[in-house]
Scaffold this motif. Structure first.
Motif, PDB file in Angstrom:
ATOM      1  N   UNK A  54       0.812  -1.219   0.000  1.00  0.00           N
ATOM      2  CA  UNK A  54       0.000   0.000   0.000  1.00  0.00           C
ATOM      3  C   UNK A  54       0.846   1.270   0.000  1.00  0.00           C
ATOM      4  N   UNK A  55       2.172   1.130  -0.114  1.00  0.00           N
ATOM      5  CA  UNK A  55       3.073   2.286  -0.066  1.00  0.00           C
ATOM      6  C   UNK A  55       3.028   3.094  -1.361  1.00  0.00           C
ATOM      7  N   UNK A  56       3.288   4.385  -1.230  1.00  0.00           N
ATOM      8  CA  UNK A  56       3.356   5.266  -2.390  1.00  0.00           C
ATOM      9  C   UNK A  56       4.699   5.113  -3.106  1.00  0.00           C
ATOM     10  N   UNK A  57       4.745   5.547  -4.356  1.00  0.00           N
ATOM     11  CA  UNK A  57       5.952   5.416  -5.173  1.00  0.00           C
ATOM     12  C   UNK A  57       7.157   6.094  -4.534  1.00  0.00           C
ATOM     13  N   UNK A  58       6.951   7.245  -3.910  1.00  0.00           N
ATOM     14  CA  UNK A  58       8.062   7.997  -3.315  1.00  0.00           C
ATOM     15  C   UNK A  58       8.755   7.230  -2.206  1.00  0.00           C
ATOM     16  N   UNK A  59       8.055   6.292  -1.586  1.00  0.00           N
ATOM     17  CA  UNK A  59       8.625   5.546  -0.466  1.00  0.00           C
ATOM     18  C   UNK A  59       9.694   4.553  -0.914  1.00  0.00           C
ATOM     19  N   UNK A  60       9.799   4.296  -2.213  1.00  0.00           N
ATOM     20  CA  UNK A  60      10.751   3.304  -2.718  1.00  0.00           C
ATOM     21  C   UNK A  60      12.075   3.927  -3.168  1.00  0.00           C
ATOM     22  N   UNK A  61      12.184   5.249  -3.079  1.00  0.00           N
ATOM     23  CA  UNK A  61      13.382   5.926  -3.589  1.00  0.00           C
ATOM     24  C   UNK A  61      14.666   5.443  -2.925  1.00  0.00           C
ATOM     25  N   UNK A 107      -8.170  -3.475   1.805  1.00  0.00           N
ATOM     26  CA  UNK A 107      -7.447  -3.411   0.535  1.00  0.00           C
ATOM     27  C   UNK A 107      -7.832  -2.183  -0.282  1.00  0.00           C
ATOM     28  N   UNK A 108      -9.074  -1.722  -0.128  1.00  0.00           N
ATOM     29  CA  UNK A 108      -9.560  -0.578  -0.905  1.00  0.00           C
ATOM     30  C   UNK A 108      -9.241   0.750  -0.233  1.00  0.00           C
ATOM     31  N   UNK A 109      -9.365   0.810   1.098  1.00  0.00           N
ATOM     32  CA  UNK A 109      -9.361   2.094   1.793  1.00  0.00           C
ATOM     33  C   UNK A 109      -8.085   2.440   2.557  1.00  0.00           C
ATOM     34  N   UNK A 110      -7.376   1.445   3.053  1.00  0.00           N
ATOM     35  CA  UNK A 110      -6.304   1.738   4.012  1.00  0.00           C
ATOM     36  C   UNK A 110      -5.177   2.587   3.437  1.00  0.00           C
ATOM     37  N   UNK A 111      -4.948   2.512   2.135  1.00  0.00           N
ATOM     38  CA  UNK A 111      -3.833   3.244   1.531  1.00  0.00           C
ATOM     39  C   UNK A 111      -4.237   4.629   1.028  1.00  0.00           C
ATOM     40  N   UNK A 112      -5.501   4.980   1.140  1.00  0.00           N
ATOM     41  CA  UNK A 112      -5.980   6.250   0.603  1.00  0.00           C
ATOM     42  C   UNK A 112      -5.446   7.430   1.424  1.00  0.00           C
ATOM     43  N   UNK A 113      -5.093   8.519   0.756  1.00  0.00           N
ATOM     44  CA  UNK A 113      -4.558   9.696   1.434  1.00  0.00           C
ATOM     45  C   UNK A 113      -5.659  10.668   1.862  1.00  0.00           C
TER      46      UNK A 113
END
Length: 216
Positions: A54-61, A107-113
């Motif tokens: 559920x991580x955002x793309x920026x977290x993988x930098x 799965x649907x809601x937990x990653x929403x900002x």
């Protein structure tokens, strides 16, 4: 020691660890790093498979070897999981499998900002007619209109529904406003003979059920 694919073929998917399952999806390592080492690094960095997916793309930098291709694989797997839960939810009585409902909403809601307010509309056998995101708010609140929920329920000929929304802060504890709007929706639905079975507040890795707390 068996490699993940060999272990899967011999012992079945439940026998694999999170790292081994992740390695199968990633297929290859990167920057001279074997795929199992990369899988372990990802899990250790994020703390769990759930937080990783559920991580955002920026977290993988900060992780070397995770480029656009690997991110696409991770996002595709996460979406596949959400679609699996939705498809399974549509075939089962949600009261007989409340854990499945909770897993789907996580799965649907937990990653929403932003706060998202959903309703799962059910027939008189408590099978899913439709799961719909009704309202979108800010990072701290969402404006909910009970009349719109009733309108959709009547259009679908729903006999009952389950409410859900997320807390982007990660903490699932309901606020006084959450409890108030739930009662407003419940009363509006009762006028049309529609039951509100539960309201689930979704955090990161946690949830609160109004039904379990006896608030409905």
């Amino acid at each position: 020691m068996l490699k993940p694919r060999e272990k899967l073929a011999k012992m079945g998917a439940p026998a694999l660890s999170d790292a081994e399952l992740l390695a199968i999806f990633l297929r290859t390592g990167a920057c001279g790093k074997p795929v199992m080492a990369l899988a372990h690094e990802l899990l250790e960095t994020f703390g769990s498979l759930y937080l990783l997916m559920s991580a955002e793309k920026s977290a993988f930098k900060a992780i070397k070897g995770v480029g656009d291709a690997k991110l696409a694989q991770l996002h595709a797997v996460a979406e596949l999981g959400r679609r699996f839960f939705h498809a399974r939810l549509a075939r089962e009585n949600v009261l007989e499998n409340p854990q499945l409902t909770q897993q789907y909403l996580q799965s649907v809601l937990a990653h929403q900002e932003r706060e998202i307010f959903m309703a799962i509309f059910l027939d008189n056998q408590h099978r899913v007619l439709q799961a719909q995101q009704m309202f979108t708010g800010t990072i701290a609140s969402v404006e909910v209109h009970p009349r719109e929920i009733v309108r959709v329920a009547l259009k679908l000929n729903a006999a009952a529904l389950i409410l859900a929304h997320n807390h982007p802060s990660g903490r699932a504890e309901p606020s006084a406003a959450d409890r108030d709007i739930t009662q407003h929706i419940k009363q509006a639905c009762l006028l049309m003979n529609i039951r509100v079975l539960d309201h689930l507040v979704i955090g990161r890795g946690e949830y609160v059920s109004f039904a379990e707390r006896g608030w409905l």
